[in-house]
Design a protein around this motif. Structure first.
Motif, PDB file in Angstrom:
ATOM      1  N   LEU A   1       0.722  -1.282  -0.092  1.00 19.59           N
ATOM      2  CA  LEU A   1      -0.023   0.141  -0.179  1.00 19.59           C
ATOM      3  C   LEU A   1       0.756   1.321   0.040  1.00 19.59           C
ATOM      4  O   LEU A   1       0.461   2.229  -0.441  1.00 19.59           O
ATOM      5  CB  LEU A   1      -0.794   0.036   1.217  1.00 19.59           C
ATOM      6  CG  LEU A   1      -2.058  -0.930   1.133  1.00 19.59           C
ATOM      7  CD1 LEU A   1      -2.918  -0.678   2.599  1.00 19.59           C
ATOM      8  CD2 LEU A   1      -3.036  -0.555   0.082  1.00 19.59           C
ATOM      9  N   ALA A  10       0.093   2.372  10.410  1.00 17.01           N
ATOM     10  CA  ALA A  10      -0.654   3.109  11.243  1.00 17.01           C
ATOM     11  C   ALA A  10      -0.366   3.680  12.372  1.00 17.01           C
ATOM     12  O   ALA A  10      -0.203   2.525  13.292  1.00 17.01           O
ATOM     13  CB  ALA A  10      -2.222   2.840  11.178  1.00 17.01           C
ATOM     14  N   TRP A  17      -7.281   5.820  11.576  1.00 19.14           N
ATOM     15  CA  TRP A  17      -8.686   6.102  10.988  1.00 19.14           C
ATOM     16  C   TRP A  17      -8.430   6.725   9.640  1.00 19.14           C
ATOM     17  O   TRP A  17      -9.695   6.918   9.089  1.00 19.14           O
ATOM     18  CB  TRP A  17      -9.349   7.282  11.891  1.00 19.14           C
ATOM     19  CG  TRP A  17      -8.748   8.609  12.206  1.00 19.14           C
ATOM     20  CD1 TRP A  17      -8.015   9.013  13.146  1.00 19.14           C
ATOM     21  CD2 TRP A  17      -9.058   9.726  11.363  1.00 19.14           C
ATOM     22  NE1 TRP A  17      -7.589  10.125  13.013  1.00 19.14           N
ATOM     23  CE2 TRP A  17      -8.100  10.611  11.746  1.00 19.14           C
ATOM     24  CE3 TRP A  17      -9.908   9.989  10.176  1.00 19.14           C
ATOM     25  CZ2 TRP A  17      -8.211  11.990  11.330  1.00 19.14           C
ATOM     26  CZ3 TRP A  17      -9.898  11.299   9.737  1.00 19.14           C
ATOM     27  CH2 TRP A  17      -9.013  12.273  10.187  1.00 19.14           C
ATOM     28  N   TYR A  18      -7.286   6.759   9.070  1.00 14.44           N
ATOM     29  CA  TYR A  18      -7.210   7.261   7.776  1.00 14.44           C
ATOM     30  C   TYR A  18      -7.594   6.436   6.804  1.00 14.44           C
ATOM     31  O   TYR A  18      -8.061   6.590   5.555  1.00 14.44           O
ATOM     32  CB  TYR A  18      -5.852   7.801   7.415  1.00 14.44           C
ATOM     33  CG  TYR A  18      -5.536   9.231   7.837  1.00 14.44           C
ATOM     34  CD1 TYR A  18      -6.156  10.228   7.121  1.00 14.44           C
ATOM     35  CD2 TYR A  18      -4.858   9.563   9.182  1.00 14.44           C
ATOM     36  CE1 TYR A  18      -5.933  11.740   7.371  1.00 14.44           C
ATOM     37  CE2 TYR A  18      -4.714  10.870   9.601  1.00 14.44           C
ATOM     38  CZ  TYR A  18      -5.197  11.703   8.785  1.00 14.44           C
ATOM     39  OH  TYR A  18      -4.931  13.188   9.024  1.00 14.44           O
ATOM     40  N   SER A  19      -7.283   5.005   7.131  1.00 16.41           N
ATOM     41  CA  SER A  19      -7.720   3.986   6.181  1.00 16.41           C
ATOM     42  C   SER A  19      -7.772   2.774   7.059  1.00 16.41           C
ATOM     43  O   SER A  19      -7.408   2.702   8.272  1.00 16.41           O
ATOM     44  CB  SER A  19      -6.432   3.881   5.267  1.00 16.41           C
ATOM     45  OG  SER A  19      -6.566   2.686   4.399  1.00 16.41           O
ATOM     46  N   SER A  20      -8.492   1.550   6.313  1.00 18.57           N
ATOM     47  CA  SER A  20      -8.640   0.172   6.935  1.00 18.57           C
ATOM     48  C   SER A  20      -7.536  -0.742   6.259  1.00 18.57           C
ATOM     49  O   SER A  20      -7.662  -1.827   6.597  1.00 18.57           O
ATOM     50  CB  SER A  20      -9.967  -0.099   6.550  1.00 18.57           C
ATOM     51  OG  SER A  20     -10.293  -0.072   5.295  1.00 18.57           O
ATOM     52  N   GLN A  21      -6.890  -0.164   5.459  1.00 16.20           N
ATOM     53  CA  GLN A  21      -5.776  -1.110   4.825  1.00 16.20           C
ATOM     54  C   GLN A  21      -4.365  -0.713   5.180  1.00 16.20           C
ATOM     55  O   GLN A  21      -3.734  -0.059   4.129  1.00 16.20           O
ATOM     56  CB  GLN A  21      -6.012  -0.846   3.237  1.00 16.20           C
ATOM     57  CG  GLN A  21      -7.725  -1.213   2.947  1.00 16.20           C
ATOM     58  CD  GLN A  21      -7.754  -1.166   1.405  1.00 16.20           C
ATOM     59  OE1 GLN A  21      -6.854  -0.822   0.601  1.00 16.20           O
ATOM     60  NE2 GLN A  21      -8.949  -1.741   0.893  1.00 16.20           N
ATOM     61  N   PHE A  22      -3.957  -0.876   6.316  1.00 18.52           N
ATOM     62  CA  PHE A  22      -2.355  -0.727   6.610  1.00 18.52           C
ATOM     63  C   PHE A  22      -1.637  -2.031   6.482  1.00 18.52           C
ATOM     64  O   PHE A  22      -2.308  -3.036   6.888  1.00 18.52           O
ATOM     65  CB  PHE A  22      -2.295  -0.043   8.014  1.00 18.52           C
ATOM     66  CG  PHE A  22      -2.667   1.287   7.942  1.00 18.52           C
ATOM     67  CD1 PHE A  22      -1.819   2.364   7.398  1.00 18.52           C
ATOM     68  CD2 PHE A  22      -3.987   1.803   8.257  1.00 18.52           C
ATOM     69  CE1 PHE A  22      -2.241   3.751   7.400  1.00 18.52           C
ATOM     70  CE2 PHE A  22      -4.439   3.296   8.330  1.00 18.52           C
ATOM     71  CZ  PHE A  22      -3.455   4.161   7.974  1.00 18.52           C
ATOM     72  N   VAL A  62       1.680   6.668   9.022  1.00 19.25           N
ATOM     73  CA  VAL A  62       0.593   7.610   9.051  1.00 19.25           C
ATOM     74  C   VAL A  62       0.128   8.354  10.337  1.00 19.25           C
ATOM     75  O   VAL A  62      -0.059   7.269  11.324  1.00 19.25           O
ATOM     76  CB  VAL A  62      -0.435   7.140   8.251  1.00 19.25           C
ATOM     77  CG1 VAL A  62      -1.831   8.120   8.115  1.00 19.25           C
ATOM     78  CG2 VAL A  62      -0.354   6.902   6.853  1.00 19.25           C
TER      79      VAL A  62
END
Length: 89
Positions: A1, A10, A17-22, A62
């Protein structure tokens, strides 16, 4: 990613909370790097981040800040550099 094939992590303080794909999570707390309290946290060692960064040639962390006057969160501008200095010793 992550960009250039680097793993995307993360920071559980404010970055998750920026993405669910870390690719992974880390926990760098901003108070470890506050002024006059520059300290290395052995309870938040994040050794897995060092291993991952070595294996992949780097890592992207992030995070965010609620402050309207700060451009970078303290965890990224103060705590992570302290952590890097300790791990590079």
């Amino acid at each position: 990613l992550g960009g250039g094939g680097l793993p995307l992590l993360a920071n559980l303080r404010c970055g998750a909370w920026y993405s669910s794909q870390f690719d992974a999570e880390c926990y760098f707390k901003s108070t470890d790097g506050h002024t006059a309290r520059w300290d290395f946290s052995f309870t938040r060692l994040n050794a897995h981040v060092a291993r991952l960064a070595c294996d992949k040639g780097g890592a992207l962390i992030v995070d965010s800040t609620k402050s309207l006057v700060k451009k970078f969160p303290d965890a990224l501008s103060k705590t992570v550099p302290i952590w890097c200095a300790v791990f590079n010793r």
